[in-house]
Each structure stands twice: as C-alpha cells, then as structure tokens.
Design an enzyme around this catalytic site. Structure first.
Site, mmCIF file in Angstrom:
data_model
loop_
_atom_site.group_PDB
_atom_site.id
_atom_site.type_symbol
_atom_site.label_atom_id
_atom_site.label_comp_id
_atom_site.label_asym_id
_atom_site.label_seq_id
_atom_site.Cartn_x
_atom_site.Cartn_y
_atom_site.Cartn_z
ATOM 1 N N PHE A 146 -14.276 2.797 4.127
ATOM 2 C CA PHE A 146 -13.269 1.966 3.470
ATOM 3 C C PHE A 146 -12.838 2.621 2.164
ATOM 4 C CE2 PHE A 146 -11.339 -1.508 1.209
ATOM 5 C CZ PHE A 146 -10.591 -2.098 2.212
ATOM 6 N N LYS A 206 -7.229 7.262 10.001
ATOM 7 C CA LYS A 206 -8.622 7.137 10.458
ATOM 8 C C LYS A 206 -8.605 7.152 11.985
ATOM 9 C CE LYS A 206 -10.371 3.926 6.941
ATOM 10 N NZ LYS A 206 -10.842 2.524 6.811
ATOM 11 N N GLY A 235 0.780 -1.236 0.000
ATOM 12 C CA GLY A 235 0.000 0.000 0.000
ATOM 13 C C GLY A 235 0.811 1.284 0.000
ATOM 14 N N ASP A 281 -4.953 2.729 10.743
ATOM 15 C CA ASP A 281 -6.342 2.384 11.050
ATOM 16 C C ASP A 281 -6.434 2.088 12.540
ATOM 17 O OD1 ASP A 281 -8.987 1.680 10.186
ATOM 18 O OD2 ASP A 281 -8.429 -0.422 10.192
ATOM 19 N N ARG A 334 -5.649 -0.354 -6.543
ATOM 20 C CA ARG A 334 -4.441 0.295 -6.023
ATOM 21 C C ARG A 334 -3.946 1.387 -6.965
ATOM 22 N NH1 ARG A 334 -2.290 -2.762 -1.724
ATOM 23 N NH2 ARG A 334 -2.595 -5.009 -1.880
ATOM 24 N N GLU A 360 3.627 4.807 5.228
ATOM 25 C CA GLU A 360 2.449 3.939 5.217
ATOM 26 C C GLU A 360 1.337 4.575 4.398
ATOM 27 O OE1 GLU A 360 0.829 1.375 5.530
ATOM 28 O OE2 GLU A 360 1.258 0.213 7.317
HETATM 29 P P1 IMP Z 1 -3.916 -1.247 11.313
HETATM 30 O O1 IMP Z 1 -3.622 0.215 11.520
HETATM 31 O O2 IMP Z 1 -2.978 -2.165 12.009
HETATM 32 O O3 IMP Z 1 -5.364 -1.564 11.629
HETATM 33 O O4 IMP Z 1 -3.738 -1.679 9.796
HETATM 34 C C1 IMP Z 1 -3.735 -0.803 8.774
HETATM 35 C C2 IMP Z 1 -3.732 -1.599 7.491
HETATM 36 O O5 IMP Z 1 -5.056 -2.058 7.177
HETATM 37 C C3 IMP Z 1 -3.334 -0.696 6.347
HETATM 38 O O6 IMP Z 1 -1.945 -0.720 6.129
HETATM 39 C C4 IMP Z 1 -4.146 -1.239 5.198
HETATM 40 O O7 IMP Z 1 -3.439 -2.250 4.546
HETATM 41 C C5 IMP Z 1 -5.393 -1.818 5.831
HETATM 42 N N1 IMP Z 1 -6.526 -0.843 5.773
HETATM 43 C C6 IMP Z 1 -7.069 -0.156 6.786
HETATM 44 N N2 IMP Z 1 -8.080 0.641 6.379
HETATM 45 C C7 IMP Z 1 -8.163 0.469 5.040
HETATM 46 C C8 IMP Z 1 -9.011 1.060 4.013
HETATM 47 O O8 IMP Z 1 -9.900 1.893 4.244
HETATM 48 N N3 IMP Z 1 -8.773 0.637 2.747
HETATM 49 C C9 IMP Z 1 -7.815 -0.288 2.425
HETATM 50 N N4 IMP Z 1 -7.011 -0.846 3.348
HETATM 51 C C10 IMP Z 1 -7.174 -0.479 4.644
HETATM 52 MG MG MG Z 2 -0.530 -0.994 4.736
#
Ligand code: IMP
Ligand code: MG
Length: 174
Positions: free
Chosen positions: A150, A129, A42, A101, A163, A97
């Site tokens: 999302f 987010k 990503g 999330d 992507r 990054e």
């Molecule tokens: P977290 O912060 O550990 O929950 O993980 C974040 C990862 O979840 C990101 O690097 C993305 O790969 C994926 N992710 C979280 N929200 C989204 C979204 O809205 N669209 C696409 N991927 C997302």
């Molecule tokens: Mg990621």
C-alpha cells in the site's frame, strides 16, 4: 496508531520517469493536440507534472468517480461523482491515473468514455500493481510497476493523508 513512511520511489526517480513519459507522449502525438483526463483526486499531482513536460498542445479536464460497494470490495461499477466539463468527441484522449490496482475502475471508465466517441483513447498511470489485477485492462503508459504494497504520496492517500508527499512511500505501522 503511529505510522511511518518508507520511501519506495524517491522524488528524483519519479521526476525522471515523468519526464520520460512526457517525452514519449510528445513524440507519439506529434502534430496533434492531446486531451488529458485526470481521475481525481489521486491523478492530479501526476497530471500537473506530466502536462508540463508535454510539448504538443494540451487541454485538460477532470472527473471524479467512486465505485459502488464497500471500499475494500468494489463491485466494478463506477458512479460518476463529477463528470467532465467538455465532450470527448474527436479528441485524442489520455486518461491519467495514479495507480491501476484491480483494474476494475479503469476498465469500466475506459468503456464509458469510449462510448463518447474520442478520436483515440489511451491510459497512462504513474503506478501499476500487476499482481493485484482482477480485470484485464490495457495500460499504454506506465511509470513504475510496483509490488503489492500500500503506497502513498504523489496524489495517493491513506485516509486522505500523505497525498502531498513529493515521493512514493509505503505506510508502515509501528
Ligand atoms: P482499482 O484498479 O479499480 O482496484 O482501483 C484503483 C484505485 O484504488 C486507485 O485509483 C486508488 O485510488 C486506490 N488504490 C489502489 N491501490 C492503492 C495504494 O496502494 N495506495 C492508495 N490508493 C490505492
Ligand atoms: Mg484513483
């Protein structure tokens, strides 16, 4: 099921923001070299665009991680799928990054990389987010704070698709 993509942040808005972050990083790291660590897949689109806007010397490396547990319920423990090629010792590292999330992946990753002895370690994300945060993680450079929807594009995928969109969009199911 057919999907439609609604534009949340246009290509122009994203470009302008990346220029701004590039300027800020160039200023903050004046006289130094920065080592950008891209979290695949990503972060790759954002890193390439950002790197082009940084005016201090830049080196790049890539890593790929996956979290243990199911996609929807990550345990917060990160498995390294592809590790970095270079050591981080004494480098000024910025992790790049696509989105923060829950914060689980990043907080784990930051701890792990800090143990490798970089001169400094910062985090830069295109999207944040904040409403979804479970684990507190300090973000040094944020492109946009977005609501809990999302999103795809600029490296972010839905089922490995979208992507390559040059903007940030929301997936809508008809
Ligand atoms: P977290 O912060 O550990 O929950 O993980 C974040 C990862 O979840 C990101 O690097 C993305 O790969 C994926 N992710 C979280 N929200 C989204 C979204 O809205 N669209 C696409 N991927 C997302
Ligand atoms: Mg990621």
């Amino acid at each position: 099921m057919a999907e439609k993509i609604r534009v949340m942040l246009s290509e122009q808005e994203v470009d302008a923001k990346i220029c701004e972050i590039g300027r800020q990083i160039s200023e903050d790291y004046a006289g130094k070299q920065v080592h950008l660590v891209c979290v695949l897949k990503g972060g790759s689109f954002f890193m390439c665009e950002l790197a082009k806007r940084i005016t201090v010397p830049v080196s790049l490396d890539f890593m790929s991680v996956s979290s243990y547990g199911s996609e929807t319920k990550s345990s917060g423990v990160v498995r390294i799928v592809k590790d970095l090629d270079e050591p981080l010792k004494d480098k000024h590292v910025i992790i790049i990054e696509d989105i923060v999330d829950s914060g689980r992946t990043l907080s784990y990753l930051m701890e792990m990389l800090r143990d490798r002895g970089p001169a400094s370690l910062r985090l830069c994300t295109l999207l944040d987010k904040p409403d979804r945060r479970i684990v507190d993680v300090h973000v040094d450079y944020t492109g946009f704070q977005i609501p809990d929807e999302f999103v795809v594009g600029y490296g972010l995928d839905y089922d490995q698709k979208y992507r390559n969109l040059p903007y940030i969009g929301v997936v809508e199911f008809e």
